[in-house]
Scaffold this motif. Sequence first.
Motif, short mmCIF file in Angstrom:
data_model
loop_
_atom_site.label_atom_id
_atom_site.label_comp_id
_atom_site.label_asym_id
_atom_site.label_seq_id
_atom_site.Cartn_x
_atom_site.Cartn_y
_atom_site.Cartn_z
N ALA A 176 0.84 -1.20 0.00
CA ALA A 176 0.00 0.00 0.00
C ALA A 176 0.87 1.25 0.00
O ALA A 176 2.06 1.20 0.33
N GLY A 177 0.27 2.36 -0.37
CA GLY A 177 1.00 3.62 -0.33
C GLY A 177 1.38 4.11 -1.71
O GLY A 177 1.03 3.50 -2.73
N PRO A 178 2.12 5.23 -1.77
CA PRO A 178 2.52 5.82 -3.06
C PRO A 178 3.40 4.86 -3.86
O PRO A 178 3.96 3.90 -3.32
N ALA A 179 3.51 5.14 -5.14
CA ALA A 179 4.37 4.34 -6.00
C ALA A 179 5.80 4.35 -5.48
O ALA A 179 6.35 5.40 -5.14
N GLY A 180 6.40 3.19 -5.39
CA GLY A 180 7.76 3.09 -4.87
C GLY A 180 8.79 3.40 -5.94
O GLY A 180 8.52 3.31 -7.14
N GLY A 181 9.98 3.73 -5.49
CA GLY A 181 11.05 4.06 -6.43
C GLY A 181 11.83 2.85 -6.91
O GLY A 181 12.54 2.92 -7.91
N GLY A 182 11.69 1.72 -6.18
CA GLY A 182 12.40 0.53 -6.59
C GLY A 182 13.89 0.60 -6.28
O GLY A 182 14.36 1.48 -5.57
N ARG A 183 14.63 -0.33 -6.84
CA ARG A 183 16.08 -0.43 -6.63
C ARG A 183 16.82 -0.25 -7.94
O ARG A 183 16.29 -0.53 -9.02
N GLU A 184 18.05 0.20 -7.84
CA GLU A 184 18.87 0.41 -9.02
C GLU A 184 19.25 -0.95 -9.65
O GLU A 184 19.44 -1.94 -8.95
N ALA A 185 19.40 -0.97 -10.96
CA ALA A 185 19.84 -2.18 -11.66
C ALA A 185 21.26 -2.51 -11.25
O ALA A 185 22.07 -1.62 -10.97
N GLY A 186 21.56 -3.79 -11.19
CA GLY A 186 22.90 -4.24 -10.87
C GLY A 186 23.22 -4.32 -9.39
O GLY A 186 24.35 -4.56 -9.01
N THR A 187 22.20 -4.15 -8.55
CA THR A 187 22.44 -4.17 -7.10
C THR A 187 22.21 -5.55 -6.49
O THR A 187 22.41 -5.72 -5.29
N ARG A 188 21.77 -6.52 -7.30
CA ARG A 188 21.62 -7.88 -6.80
C ARG A 188 22.54 -8.80 -7.60
O ARG A 188 22.66 -8.66 -8.80
#
Length: 263
Positions: free
Chosen positions: A251-263
């Motif tokens: 729930a809540g506002p749209a998230g920003g997610g994670r940067e590519a290449g961080t996993r």
Amino acid sequence: MAELQRFIDDLCAESDSLDALVADLPDTRWADPTPAEGWTIAHQIGHLLWTDEAALLAITDPDGFTAQLTVAAANPGGFVDAGAAEHARRPPAELLDAWRSARTRLAEALLAVPPGQKILWYGPPMKAASMATARLMETWAHGQDVADALAVPRKPTERLKSIAHLGVRTRDFAYAVNELAPPAEEFRVELTAPDGVSVWTWGPEDAAQKVTGPAEDFCLLVTQRANRADLALEATGADADAWLNIAQAFAGPAGGGREAGTR
């Protein structure tokens, strides 16, 4: 009732799994940064405590929770961070004890919710089983942040099925929080279970729009714990492809997610 008990059992098991990661940490390690910018391990546990207490309030005192919604509306971008920060300032042992108490009381309260009754929340109101699933999702997601901070691999479990189900069911919500109109047609989602053999499915077999891949990757996507580019998910159809860029089970506002290449 049996289904609700199963969801609550899964929630308790997921909480216990995360508890085991932090129970023996030296106090200094609680200040370790996690992949969530500005959040330490203490913030992650503090957030779970804060949210469990909010869920408990929603069940036991709807009027009190409605008042909290007014506070949240005045600071939609910061009230969650503020709650996590407040608890993160507590001594680790005290914070952990408080979280253990809150999650136990929440499990008991969820079991006492009358069948069919909906619980107020920051997103759409939900029944007890859905609330238990939402808490499972958040516990798993924030547990992933803690595990990543500690560089501890986690073995995926069958509990991911409920999280994946939530990710599928919240498709239209993800469009709404991004101020987009959801597609009219259903999508087909086919996910490989943690056993590597079983396949979990949603939607019509003949759907033109389709998502496939590992269940764990789908759960990482819809909780925004990994960038799509780092996951083995495939989309068939333009609408399914677009959904994977905005998918959000929380729930809540749209998230920003994670940067590519961080996993």
